[in-house]
Design an enzyme around this catalytic site. Structure first.
Site, PDB file in Angstrom:
ATOM      1  N   ASP A  31       0.801  -1.218   0.000  1.00 60.00           N
ATOM      2  CA  ASP A  31       0.000   0.000   0.000  1.00 60.00           C
ATOM      3  C   ASP A  31       0.836   1.271   0.000  1.00 60.00           C
ATOM      4  O   ASP A  31       0.298   2.363  -0.093  1.00 60.00           O
ATOM      5  CB  ASP A  31      -0.986   0.003   1.178  1.00 60.00           C
ATOM      6  CG  ASP A  31      -0.294  -0.107   2.528  1.00 60.00           C
ATOM      7  OD1 ASP A  31       0.931  -0.347   2.531  1.00 60.00           O
ATOM      8  OD2 ASP A  31      -0.984   0.042   3.557  1.00 60.00           O
ATOM      9  N   THR A  32       2.152   1.159   0.112  1.00 62.09           N
ATOM     10  CA  THR A  32       3.005   2.360   0.016  1.00 62.09           C
ATOM     11  C   THR A  32       4.057   2.243  -1.085  1.00 62.09           C
ATOM     12  O   THR A  32       4.817   3.173  -1.308  1.00 62.09           O
ATOM     13  CB  THR A  32       3.740   2.614   1.351  1.00 62.09           C
ATOM     14  OG1 THR A  32       4.484   1.443   1.709  1.00 62.09           O
ATOM     15  CG2 THR A  32       2.771   2.976   2.458  1.00 62.09           C
ATOM     16  N   ARG A  33       4.088   1.099  -1.752  1.00 62.37           N
ATOM     17  CA  ARG A  33       5.150   0.856  -2.739  1.00 62.37           C
ATOM     18  C   ARG A  33       5.200   1.953  -3.807  1.00 62.37           C
ATOM     19  O   ARG A  33       6.248   2.542  -4.055  1.00 62.37           O
ATOM     20  CB  ARG A  33       4.917  -0.507  -3.414  1.00 62.37           C
ATOM     21  CG  ARG A  33       6.013  -0.896  -4.394  1.00 62.37           C
ATOM     22  CD  ARG A  33       5.570  -2.097  -5.220  1.00 62.37           C
ATOM     23  NE  ARG A  33       5.215  -3.221  -4.382  1.00 62.37           N
ATOM     24  CZ  ARG A  33       6.071  -4.186  -4.053  1.00 62.37           C
ATOM     25  NH1 ARG A  33       7.314  -4.137  -4.478  1.00 62.37           N
ATOM     26  NH2 ARG A  33       5.669  -5.198  -3.297  1.00 62.37           N
ATOM     27  N   GLY A  59      11.783  -9.992   8.016  1.00 61.35           N
ATOM     28  CA  GLY A  59      11.938 -10.825   9.199  1.00 61.35           C
ATOM     29  C   GLY A  59      11.195 -10.264  10.381  1.00 61.35           C
ATOM     30  O   GLY A  59      10.555  -9.218  10.304  1.00 61.35           O
ATOM     31  N   GLU A  93      11.638  -0.429  13.578  1.00 67.89           N
ATOM     32  CA  GLU A  93      12.404   0.643  12.954  1.00 67.89           C
ATOM     33  C   GLU A  93      11.876   2.015  13.347  1.00 67.89           C
ATOM     34  O   GLU A  93      12.647   2.965  13.533  1.00 67.89           O
ATOM     35  CB  GLU A  93      12.406   0.465  11.440  1.00 67.89           C
ATOM     36  CG  GLU A  93      13.195  -0.760  11.023  1.00 67.89           C
ATOM     37  CD  GLU A  93      13.378  -0.851   9.527  1.00 67.89           C
ATOM     38  OE1 GLU A  93      13.044   0.114   8.824  1.00 67.89           O
ATOM     39  OE2 GLU A  93      13.862  -1.894   9.063  1.00 67.89           O
TER      40      GLU A  93
END
Length: 616
Positions: A31-33, A59, A93
């Site tokens: 959805d953000t590619r 992972g 992250e």
């Protein structure tokens, strides 16, 4: 490995200035590619180099490699979509990026893609259940889930962009313009301090600047050395610089003025502001000021002059002579508050850290975490009490103790108890005395001669002296005794430099010729003119060179059997093994006949070139 200015993994990006090393983030999500691909292309078109890494496997946990690239990043973009909370990788992250924001002042840009920031703050909608879609992830990870929820709430409170009903191209253009301005503004040296306790002071300084007021204002920043004056102003500069037509921080004004004169300072200033490199002017000050007036006319300008000691009069004339535009702000950072008297309408006094902030800052450096380890809590409180809330002492002492045993901590504290409370120099002396011989040599060489030199040039120079330079510099960085800026220059804080020079002076307070390093021109000249060189001298620097004087006093070099470092004026250091360099210099200058003076000088330059070629 050369790090890119912009590293991209999905859905997060990390960005940096054009001349820095950076890296970055997460994995691909459908959805953000497309959005991130278009954003990446737009950043590339605006000359912000980008790196896309889609090769790493998806992972459950963030990898050390990704951790490293996030930590090296100056800035990060986080694109948060409806599926963001389903990925432990992305959540890890985000938590890491926000830690770097708090710890290192990393710039963070948030883009809400089809997401209402309120959902993050309230943990509602698709953010009610987080990290549950990954196989093998269970309720036993409650602590990690708590961290993720905290990170999402913090992200939801940050100012960002929402796609909403806007066209994607419009949003991307807005994002790129904002980031470009921020990265252009963020041209100062990286702060040596973690940014603990800084937000409230940045806000107080921001309020005092009154950016809504149209008149030109001059503000001074005062506080004891090591309290973080420059760090505070840099943090504010990064926040507000894009609100001005021109903005610049000019560091080490004192050094530029003393070595090259006010004219050179002005050239350097305009090289920064106009982004065209250092401009070449003649010696006509009126010509320069007329040029400055033309460039600043009707321009809203933000100028910061850092370390203005002894420059009250020339700076007053410079500021008065230039017709700054309405709303301009000039910020002055001296070593001593009295320098500001009569020049500034307002003075902001930087505050010391309170006990909680001091302990947090110490812990970040001693343990790389916000709070001390349980076994070290009592000793940590003892060390922070001695710091008197001074950030530099907390950082250096915490870095010094990092990785040491409780027994070693206790030994260091026993030393500290012998020092009168508040004696900063003696507190720092414990750290410097704890260095191995190789690192101590490099530390003192930088303090006396090489501060703000290019790292590679320092390595080239000192490698000739049988010193393990690479590993030594790395250890000094780890101990927070130096840091390396975005231009690869090595920086040492003024207080540490002063401490290093004080150590050398204490070798023989009454006689410079019996010290290991001579950096004051008057002392170096006296040693040469009086032929009083000794075996103690390892390095010597002359600010102004009269070749005839060197020729007439060449025998003084013969006595400097340990000489390995020689600096003349603005040239790079000339280095060689102890004993060899002094003999080469003596032979070069031993000819006293004025007729061959030029030839002798040329011979010296060839000698220098030969030393450098061995390293190349």
């Amino acid at each position: 490995m050369q790090w890119p200015n912009l590293a991209v993994r999905w859905p997060n990006l990390a960005v940096g200035r054009r001349d820095q090393r950076f890296a970055a983030d997460c994995y691909k999500q459908d959805d953000t590619r497309n959005f991130v691909s278009h954003l990446h292309d737009a950043l590339e078109r605006n000359k912000i180099r980008a790196f896309v890494d889609s090769s790493l496997e998806r992972g459950l946990e963030i990898t050390p490699a990704i951790n490293e690239v996030i930590e090296r990043s100056r800035s990060a973009i986080v694109a948060i979509s409806q599926t963001f909370a389903s990925s432990p990788w992305c959540l890890d992250e985000l938590d890491k990026i926000l830690e770097c924001k708090e710890k290192k002042g990393q710039l963070v840009f948030i883009i809400f893609v089809d997401v209402d920031p309120k959902e993050l703050r309230e943990q509602s909608g698709s953010f009610k259940q987080i990290g549950q879609s990954e196989k093998g992830f269970g309720q036993e990870n409650a602590d990690k889930v708590r961290k993720w929820r905290d990170a999402l709430q913090k992200a939801g409170n940050l100012t960002g962009w929402s796609l909403g009903k806007r066209l994607e191209v419009e949003l991307i253009q807005s994002v790129v313009e904002k980031i470009s301005r921020k990265l252009r503004c963020s041209q100062t040296n990286p702060p040596a301090f973690h940014l603990v306790g800084l937000d409230s002071q940045v806000q107080a300084l921001y309020s005092l600047l009154q950016l809504e007021v149209e008149e030109v204002q001059i503000m001074g920043i005062s506080g004891t050395s090591g309290i973080g004056k420059s760090t505070l102003v840099r943090a504010l500069f990064d926040r507000i610089a894009d609100q001005f037509d021109r903005s610049c921080i000019l560091t080490n004004v004192k050094d530029i003025s003393s070595q090259e004169g006010l004219v050179k300072m002005q050239e350097t200033l305009f090289g920064d502001i106009l982004s065209n490199g250092v401009l070449e002017f003649g010696a006509d000050t009126h010509e320069i000021i007329n040029f400055m007036r033309s460039k600043f006319q009707n321009k809203r300008v933000l100028l910061v002059f850092d370390d203005i000691e002894g420059l009250l009069e020339p700076l007053s004339h410079l500021i008065e002579a230039i017709n700054f535009g309405s709303g301009s702000r000039i910020v002055l950072i001296p070593r001593h508050e009295e320098t500001l008297i009569g020049l500034c309408g307002k003075i902001y006094k930087v505050k010391l850290l309170n006990d909680d902030q001091a302990l947090e800052l110490f812990s970040w450096n001693a343990f790389q975490k916000r709070y001390p380890k349980n076994d070290y809590k009592m000793l940590s409180n003892c060390f922070t009490s001695f710091s008197k809330g001074l950030p530099l002492v907390l950082i250096v002492m915490g870095s010094f103790l990092n990785g040491k045993s409780i027994k070693e901590w206790q030994g260091a504290f026993d030393q500290l108890k012998e020092i009168p409370h508040g004696n900063v120099h003696e507190t720092l002396r414990i750290v410097i005395d704890g260095l191995e011989a190789n690192e101590r040599t490099i530390f003192l060489d930088i303090a006396c001669f090489l501060n703000r030199y290019d790292k590679e040039e320092i390595i080239k120079s000192l490698d000739h002296c049988d010193i393990h330079v690479d590993s030594g510099i790395e250890i000094l960085v780890q101990k927070s005794l130096i840091y390396i800026d975005e231009n690869n220059k090595i920086w040492m804080h003024d207080l540490l430099q002063e401490m290093g020079r004080r150590i050398v002076i204490q070798e023989c307070p009454e006689n410079p010729s019996k010290r290991s390093r001579i950096w004051r021109h008057e002392d170096a000249l006296q040693v040469l003119m009086q032929n009083s060189g000794t075996n103690a001298i390892e390095g010597i620097k002359l600010d102004k060179v009269d070749v005839k004087d060197l020729i007439l006093n060449a025998d003084s070099f013969k006595k400097m059997k340990k000489l390995r470092l020689f600096i003349m004026a603005d040239h790079f250091p000339y280095c060689g093994p102890a004993g060899h360099l002094s003999e080469e210099l003596r032979r070069c200058f031993a000819r006293s006949n004025d007729i061959i003076m030029v030839a002798c000088w040329q011979a010296l330059l060839k000698l220098i070139a030969r030393f450098w070629s061995r390293r190349a």
